[in-house]
Design a protein around this motif. Structure first.
Motif, PDB file in Angstrom:
ATOM      1  N   THR A 238     -10.203   7.878  -1.361  1.00 44.02           N
ATOM      2  CA  THR A 238      -8.910   8.562  -1.238  1.00 44.02           C
ATOM      3  C   THR A 238      -7.774   7.561  -1.000  1.00 44.02           C
ATOM      4  N   VAL A 239      -8.023   6.604  -0.134  1.00 46.85           N
ATOM      5  CA  VAL A 239      -7.009   5.567   0.127  1.00 46.85           C
ATOM      6  C   VAL A 239      -6.742   4.767  -1.152  1.00 46.85           C
ATOM      7  N   GLY A 240      -7.786   4.435  -1.883  1.00 38.58           N
ATOM      8  CA  GLY A 240      -7.619   3.697  -3.139  1.00 38.58           C
ATOM      9  C   GLY A 240      -6.833   4.484  -4.162  1.00 38.58           C
ATOM     10  N   ILE A 241      -7.071   5.785  -4.236  1.00 41.37           N
ATOM     11  CA  ILE A 241      -6.326   6.625  -5.184  1.00 41.37           C
ATOM     12  C   ILE A 241      -4.849   6.652  -4.822  1.00 41.37           C
ATOM     13  N   PHE A 242      -4.553   6.808  -3.541  1.00 40.50           N
ATOM     14  CA  PHE A 242      -3.148   6.827  -3.114  1.00 40.50           C
ATOM     15  C   PHE A 242      -2.465   5.484  -3.355  1.00 40.50           C
ATOM     16  N   LEU A 243      -3.156   4.402  -3.069  1.00 41.63           N
ATOM     17  CA  LEU A 243      -2.580   3.077  -3.329  1.00 41.63           C
ATOM     18  C   LEU A 243      -2.332   2.859  -4.821  1.00 41.63           C
ATOM     19  N   PHE A 244      -3.280   3.263  -5.641  1.00 43.37           N
ATOM     20  CA  PHE A 244      -3.129   3.093  -7.077  1.00 43.37           C
ATOM     21  C   PHE A 244      -1.989   3.956  -7.615  1.00 43.37           C
ATOM     22  N   ALA A 245      -1.871   5.182  -7.105  1.00 41.42           N
ATOM     23  CA  ALA A 245      -0.766   6.054  -7.525  1.00 41.42           C
ATOM     24  C   ALA A 245       0.585   5.453  -7.127  1.00 41.42           C
ATOM     25  N   GLY A 246       0.643   4.887  -5.929  1.00 45.85           N
ATOM     26  CA  GLY A 246       1.883   4.231  -5.503  1.00 45.85           C
ATOM     27  C   GLY A 246       2.224   3.032  -6.365  1.00 45.85           C
ATOM     28  N   THR A 247       1.194   2.317  -6.786  1.00 46.44           N
ATOM     29  CA  THR A 247       1.408   1.177  -7.666  1.00 46.44           C
ATOM     30  C   THR A 247       1.953   1.631  -9.021  1.00 46.44           C
ATOM     31  N   LEU A 248       1.449   2.737  -9.530  1.00 50.74           N
ATOM     32  CA  LEU A 248       1.969   3.265 -10.796  1.00 50.74           C
ATOM     33  C   LEU A 248       3.435   3.673 -10.670  1.00 50.74           C
ATOM     34  N   VAL A 249       3.779   4.305  -9.554  1.00 44.79           N
ATOM     35  CA  VAL A 249       5.178   4.701  -9.331  1.00 44.79           C
ATOM     36  C   VAL A 249       6.070   3.470  -9.262  1.00 44.79           C
ATOM     37  N   ASN A 250       5.630   2.452  -8.523  1.00 44.92           N
ATOM     38  CA  ASN A 250       6.413   1.225  -8.443  1.00 44.92           C
ATOM     39  C   ASN A 250       6.489   0.516  -9.796  1.00 44.92           C
ATOM     40  N   GLY A 251       5.433   0.614 -10.592  1.00 44.34           N
ATOM     41  CA  GLY A 251       5.457   0.032 -11.937  1.00 44.34           C
ATOM     42  C   GLY A 251       6.511   0.689 -12.808  1.00 44.34           C
ATOM     43  N   TRP A 252       6.605   2.001 -12.728  1.00 37.15           N
ATOM     44  CA  TRP A 252       7.633   2.719 -13.493  1.00 37.15           C
ATOM     45  C   TRP A 252       9.024   2.303 -13.010  1.00 37.15           C
ATOM     46  N   SER A 253       9.178   2.159 -11.708  1.00 39.79           N
ATOM     47  CA  SER A 253      10.460   1.727 -11.159  1.00 39.79           C
ATOM     48  C   SER A 253      10.803   0.313 -11.625  1.00 39.79           C
ATOM     49  N   LEU A 254       9.810  -0.558 -11.689  1.00 46.66           N
ATOM     50  CA  LEU A 254      10.032  -1.917 -12.179  1.00 46.66           C
ATOM     51  C   LEU A 254      10.466  -1.904 -13.639  1.00 46.66           C
ATOM     52  N   ILE A 255       9.839  -1.086 -14.460  1.00 48.52           N
ATOM     53  CA  ILE A 255      10.209  -0.994 -15.877  1.00 48.52           C
ATOM     54  C   ILE A 255      11.650  -0.515 -16.019  1.00 48.52           C
ATOM     55  N   ARG A 256      12.032   0.476 -15.242  1.00 51.09           N
ATOM     56  CA  ARG A 256      13.412   0.969 -15.285  1.00 51.09           C
ATOM     57  C   ARG A 256      14.406  -0.103 -14.850  1.00 51.09           C
ATOM     58  N   THR A 257      14.048  -0.846 -13.804  1.00 51.50           N
ATOM     59  CA  THR A 257      14.923  -1.907 -13.317  1.00 51.50           C
ATOM     60  C   THR A 257      15.096  -3.000 -14.364  1.00 51.50           C
ATOM     61  N   ILE A 258      14.006  -3.375 -15.001  1.00 49.66           N
ATOM     62  CA  ILE A 258      14.074  -4.406 -16.045  1.00 49.66           C
ATOM     63  C   ILE A 258      14.923  -3.930 -17.223  1.00 49.66           C
TER      64      ILE A 258
ATOM     65  N   VAL B  53      -8.292  -0.489  -6.763  1.00 47.68           N
ATOM     66  CA  VAL B  53      -9.463  -0.266  -7.619  1.00 47.68           C
ATOM     67  C   VAL B  53     -10.740  -0.618  -6.858  1.00 47.68           C
ATOM     68  N   ILE B  54     -10.699  -1.682  -6.080  1.00 52.34           N
ATOM     69  CA  ILE B  54     -11.866  -2.047  -5.267  1.00 52.34           C
ATOM     70  C   ILE B  54     -12.158  -0.942  -4.252  1.00 52.34           C
ATOM     71  N   LEU B  55     -11.111  -0.425  -3.603  1.00 56.24           N
ATOM     72  CA  LEU B  55     -11.299   0.655  -2.629  1.00 56.24           C
ATOM     73  C   LEU B  55     -11.850   1.924  -3.281  1.00 56.24           C
ATOM     74  N   MET B  56     -11.451   2.196  -4.514  1.00 60.89           N
ATOM     75  CA  MET B  56     -11.951   3.394  -5.193  1.00 60.89           C
ATOM     76  C   MET B  56     -13.451   3.269  -5.492  1.00 60.89           C
ATOM     77  N   GLY B  57     -13.984   2.080  -5.443  1.00 55.79           N
ATOM     78  CA  GLY B  57     -15.407   1.876  -5.672  1.00 55.79           C
ATOM     79  C   GLY B  57     -16.274   2.299  -4.496  1.00 55.79           C
ATOM     80  N   PHE B  58     -15.697   2.389  -3.325  1.00 52.95           N
ATOM     81  CA  PHE B  58     -16.434   2.807  -2.132  1.00 52.95           C
ATOM     82  C   PHE B  58     -16.163   4.275  -1.859  1.00 52.95           C
ATOM     83  N   GLU B  59     -17.193   5.016  -1.598  1.00 54.79           N
ATOM     84  CA  GLU B  59     -17.085   6.466  -1.407  1.00 54.79           C
ATOM     85  C   GLU B  59     -16.158   6.830  -0.249  1.00 54.79           C
ATOM     86  N   GLU B  60     -16.283   6.135   0.873  1.00 57.68           N
ATOM     87  CA  GLU B  60     -15.506   6.503   2.059  1.00 57.68           C
ATOM     88  C   GLU B  60     -14.033   6.084   1.958  1.00 57.68           C
ATOM     89  N   ASP B  61     -13.707   5.134   1.081  1.00 56.92           N
ATOM     90  CA  ASP B  61     -12.321   4.662   0.933  1.00 56.92           C
ATOM     91  C   ASP B  61     -11.687   5.090  -0.390  1.00 56.92           C
TER      92      ASP B  61
END
Length: 145
Positions: free
Chosen positions: A96-116, A86-94
């Protein structure tokens, strides 16, 4: 009495219960107990089976909290990465990296919910099976006395 024999009997019951059903598992468990211990050793065997089953039930109830294992560390790392994204998404030049990191976090969150969810289901089933074993041992002890 050797606890390995008791653990083996419990493990065989659990395996048979999951594959063939309760009636078949009960029959095989009792036949195993009588064949392995004989008529005179069955009483002590069933008392120890009941005690060990109750111990396993208590242990699994403690472990039923999914955030007592590696899931807590997984959640903490995902939260840290999500905040950084989220901090990276606040900077214009970073952004894209912030969006990819956040998307990966959402995927891992779904995986965590399934595991639990899978862990809760498995632990619930195991508690029910160990409760059956304890009740079976109690019932057999009552019939013997």
């Amino acid at each position: 009495m050797n606890t390995e024999i008791i653990d083996e009997a419990i493990e065989k019951y659990v395996h048979e219960r999951m594959t063939a059903g309760r009636k078949r598992a009960t029959e095989r468990f009792l036949s195993y107990a009588y064949l392995k211990q004989g008529k005179e050793g069955v009483n002590e065997f069933l008392q120890k089976v009941r005690g060990l089953s109750n111990y396993y039930i208590d242990f699994l109830r403690v472990m039923s909290n999914p955030f007592k294992g590696p899931e807590l560390a997984w959640l903490a790392s995902m939260v840290t990465i999500a905040v950084y994204a989220v901090i990276l998404m606040g900077f214009e030049e970073d952004r894209t990296v912030g969006i990819f990191l956040f998307a990966g976090t959402l995927v891992n969150g779904w995986s965590l919910i399934r595991t639990i969810a899978r862990k809760w289901c498995d632990i619930g089933v195991m508690i029910a099976i160990y409760l059956e074993i304890a009740q079976l041992a109690e019932h057999e002890l009552e019939q013997m006395n």
